[in-house]
Design a protein around this motif. Structure first.
Motif, mmCIF file in Angstrom:
data_model
loop_
_atom_site.group_PDB
_atom_site.id
_atom_site.type_symbol
_atom_site.label_atom_id
_atom_site.label_comp_id
_atom_site.label_asym_id
_atom_site.label_seq_id
_atom_site.Cartn_x
_atom_site.Cartn_y
_atom_site.Cartn_z
ATOM 1 N N GLN A 106 -86.139 129.292 -3.449
ATOM 2 C CA GLN A 106 -84.827 128.477 -3.587
ATOM 3 C C GLN A 106 -83.894 129.277 -2.531
ATOM 4 O OE1 GLN A 106 -83.824 125.910 -5.208
ATOM 5 N NE2 GLN A 106 -85.741 125.591 -5.884
ATOM 6 N N PHE A 107 -83.938 130.457 -2.196
ATOM 7 C CA PHE A 107 -83.300 131.377 -1.734
ATOM 8 C C PHE A 107 -83.504 131.822 -0.310
ATOM 9 C CE2 PHE A 107 -81.836 131.383 -6.154
ATOM 10 C CZ PHE A 107 -80.594 130.661 -6.029
ATOM 11 N N PHE A 108 -84.814 131.861 -0.026
ATOM 12 C CA PHE A 108 -85.152 132.575 0.866
ATOM 13 C C PHE A 108 -86.017 131.572 1.988
ATOM 14 C CE2 PHE A 108 -84.602 136.085 -1.976
ATOM 15 C CZ PHE A 108 -83.511 136.675 -1.388
ATOM 16 N N SER A 109 -86.021 130.402 1.793
ATOM 17 C CA SER A 109 -86.785 129.430 2.561
ATOM 18 C C SER A 109 -85.760 128.519 3.370
ATOM 19 C CB SER A 109 -87.500 128.361 1.378
ATOM 20 O OG SER A 109 -88.291 128.891 0.641
ATOM 21 N N TYR A 110 -85.693 128.959 4.546
ATOM 22 C CA TYR A 110 -84.629 128.398 5.550
ATOM 23 C C TYR A 110 -85.310 127.586 6.276
ATOM 24 C CZ TYR A 110 -81.715 132.375 4.064
ATOM 25 O OH TYR A 110 -80.938 133.085 3.272
ATOM 26 N N PRO A 142 -86.236 130.739 -24.682
ATOM 27 C CA PRO A 142 -87.062 131.609 -25.465
ATOM 28 C C PRO A 142 -88.397 131.792 -24.872
ATOM 29 C CG PRO A 142 -86.149 129.770 -26.671
ATOM 30 C CD PRO A 142 -85.942 129.392 -25.183
ATOM 31 N N ALA A 143 -88.879 132.980 -25.418
ATOM 32 C CA ALA A 143 -90.177 133.410 -24.655
ATOM 33 C C ALA A 143 -91.154 132.603 -25.348
ATOM 34 C CB ALA A 143 -90.335 134.891 -25.409
ATOM 35 N N ASN A 144 -91.309 131.584 -26.035
ATOM 36 C CA ASN A 144 -92.213 130.483 -26.338
ATOM 37 C C ASN A 144 -91.950 129.433 -25.754
ATOM 38 O OD1 ASN A 144 -90.020 130.080 -27.982
ATOM 39 N ND2 ASN A 144 -91.378 129.456 -29.786
ATOM 40 N N LYS A 145 -91.039 129.165 -24.898
ATOM 41 C CA LYS A 145 -90.696 127.936 -24.412
ATOM 42 C C LYS A 145 -91.124 127.912 -22.778
ATOM 43 C CE LYS A 145 -88.934 125.888 -27.892
ATOM 44 N NZ LYS A 145 -89.206 124.278 -28.501
ATOM 45 N N GLN A 146 -91.159 126.773 -22.150
ATOM 46 C CA GLN A 146 -91.293 126.721 -20.643
ATOM 47 C C GLN A 146 -89.878 127.013 -19.848
ATOM 48 O OE1 GLN A 146 -93.044 122.982 -19.463
ATOM 49 N NE2 GLN A 146 -94.806 123.089 -20.811
ATOM 50 N N LEU A 147 -90.069 127.757 -18.785
ATOM 51 C CA LEU A 147 -88.946 128.212 -18.048
ATOM 52 C C LEU A 147 -87.967 126.880 -17.539
ATOM 53 C CD1 LEU A 147 -90.211 131.319 -16.089
ATOM 54 C CD2 LEU A 147 -88.238 131.247 -18.064
ATOM 55 N N SER A 148 -88.808 126.040 -17.276
ATOM 56 C CA SER A 148 -88.176 124.739 -16.721
ATOM 57 C C SER A 148 -86.897 124.995 -15.442
ATOM 58 C CB SER A 148 -87.422 123.823 -17.840
ATOM 59 O OG SER A 148 -88.074 123.683 -18.807
ATOM 60 N N LEU A 149 -87.213 126.040 -14.778
ATOM 61 C CA LEU A 149 -86.655 126.185 -13.657
ATOM 62 C C LEU A 149 -86.055 125.211 -12.476
ATOM 63 C CD1 LEU A 149 -88.126 129.807 -12.813
ATOM 64 C CD2 LEU A 149 -85.885 129.379 -13.962
ATOM 65 N N ASP A 150 -87.108 124.230 -12.450
ATOM 66 C CA ASP A 150 -87.064 122.881 -11.787
ATOM 67 C C ASP A 150 -85.746 122.076 -12.042
ATOM 68 O OD1 ASP A 150 -88.384 122.205 -14.002
ATOM 69 O OD2 ASP A 150 -89.466 120.719 -12.687
ATOM 70 N N ALA A 151 -85.306 122.433 -13.209
ATOM 71 C CA ALA A 151 -84.204 121.599 -13.807
ATOM 72 C C ALA A 151 -82.947 122.306 -13.053
ATOM 73 C CB ALA A 151 -84.096 121.792 -15.013
ATOM 74 N N ILE A 152 -82.748 123.193 -12.484
ATOM 75 C CA ILE A 152 -81.725 123.714 -11.874
ATOM 76 C C ILE A 152 -81.569 123.160 -10.344
ATOM 77 C CG2 ILE A 152 -80.569 125.849 -11.123
ATOM 78 C CD1 ILE A 152 -81.891 127.521 -13.304
ATOM 79 N N ASP A 153 -80.488 122.479 -10.026
ATOM 80 C CA ASP A 153 -80.271 121.988 -8.673
ATOM 81 C C ASP A 153 -79.359 122.974 -8.011
ATOM 82 O OD1 ASP A 153 -81.753 119.470 -9.266
ATOM 83 O OD2 ASP A 153 -79.984 118.838 -10.257
ATOM 84 N N ILE A 154 -79.756 123.380 -6.692
ATOM 85 C CA ILE A 154 -78.928 124.149 -5.938
ATOM 86 C C ILE A 154 -78.632 123.424 -4.782
ATOM 87 C CG2 ILE A 154 -78.687 126.308 -4.807
ATOM 88 C CD1 ILE A 154 -80.910 127.533 -6.861
ATOM 89 N N PRO A 155 -77.529 122.733 -4.758
ATOM 90 C CA PRO A 155 -76.754 122.253 -3.711
ATOM 91 C C PRO A 155 -76.443 122.962 -2.651
ATOM 92 C CG PRO A 155 -75.324 121.905 -5.399
ATOM 93 C CD PRO A 155 -76.436 122.811 -5.920
ATOM 94 N N LEU A 195 -73.984 130.642 -8.617
ATOM 95 C CA LEU A 195 -74.331 131.741 -9.481
ATOM 96 C C LEU A 195 -75.221 131.335 -10.686
ATOM 97 C CD1 LEU A 195 -73.574 134.798 -9.763
ATOM 98 C CD2 LEU A 195 -71.577 133.839 -11.135
ATOM 99 N N ILE A 196 -76.127 132.000 -10.787
ATOM 100 C CA ILE A 196 -76.993 131.532 -11.882
ATOM 101 C C ILE A 196 -77.314 132.717 -12.664
ATOM 102 C CG2 ILE A 196 -79.347 131.022 -12.586
ATOM 103 C CD1 ILE A 196 -79.539 129.778 -9.719
ATOM 104 N N LEU A 197 -76.897 132.624 -13.933
ATOM 105 C CA LEU A 197 -76.781 133.683 -15.250
ATOM 106 C C LEU A 197 -77.713 133.458 -16.232
ATOM 107 C CD1 LEU A 197 -72.932 134.058 -14.935
ATOM 108 C CD2 LEU A 197 -74.571 135.584 -13.790
ATOM 109 N N GLY A 198 -78.129 134.284 -17.109
ATOM 110 C CA GLY A 198 -78.846 134.040 -18.164
ATOM 111 C C GLY A 198 -79.929 134.969 -18.504
ATOM 112 N N ASP A 199 -80.641 134.511 -19.522
ATOM 113 C CA ASP A 199 -81.860 135.263 -20.165
ATOM 114 C C ASP A 199 -83.079 134.492 -19.923
ATOM 115 O OD1 ASP A 199 -83.655 136.897 -21.654
ATOM 116 O OD2 ASP A 199 -82.402 136.591 -23.703
ATOM 117 N N PHE A 200 -83.886 135.040 -19.130
ATOM 118 C CA PHE A 200 -85.101 134.141 -18.530
ATOM 119 C C PHE A 200 -86.252 134.640 -19.570
ATOM 120 C CE2 PHE A 200 -82.268 133.769 -15.176
ATOM 121 C CZ PHE A 200 -82.533 132.696 -14.771
ATOM 122 N N ASN A 201 -86.194 135.857 -20.375
ATOM 123 C CA ASN A 201 -87.141 136.342 -21.289
ATOM 124 C C ASN A 201 -88.478 136.597 -20.423
ATOM 125 O OD1 ASN A 201 -86.486 136.708 -23.799
ATOM 126 N ND2 ASN A 201 -86.078 134.601 -24.036
#
Length: 107
Positions: A103-107, A54-67, A72-78
């Motif tokens: 996440q994706f461009f740091s080689y 939701p727009a009034n909450k913290q995104l918490s992107l650090d909870a997404i582990d990408i091994p 594939l990451i889908l959703g509504d980031f507002n």
């Protein structure tokens, strides 16, 4: 994933009955809602995340582990982004774009 509180909303991923999938959720301390599935492929794993914040909450992107998997990451980031047709970027979109780069461009 059913919400523990409230009667509206939530996130869902539908998988055909003949596909073996394992569901998981990520804890964000009441901010974003993140659930996902792991699907075993021949030699790799497919990881699918469904994200809602939701727009009034913290995104918490650090909870997404990408091994080392197909991910594939889908959703509504507002968030508002010029790349999605908005006139201006907002602070949330800057956070999402910086996270994507990290996440994706740091080689």
């Amino acid at each position: 994933m059913d919400r523990a509180e409230g009667t509206k909303g939530g996130v869902i991923i539908l998988v055909r009955n003949d596909i073996q999938a394992v569901e998981f959720t990520k804890d964000t301390n009441g901010n974003a809602e993140i659930n996902g599935i792991r699907i075993g492929l021949k030699n790799r794993e497919l990881l699918v995340y469904n994200f809602y914040c939701p727009a009034n909450k913290q995104l918490s992107l650090d909870a997404i582990d990408i091994p080392d998997a197909i991910c594939l990451i889908l959703g509504d980031f507002n968030s508002h982004s010029q790349s999605c047709g908005y006139d201006e970027m907002d602070h949330r979109d800057e956070e999402v774009e910086n996270w994507q780069i990290d996440q994706f461009f740091s080689y």
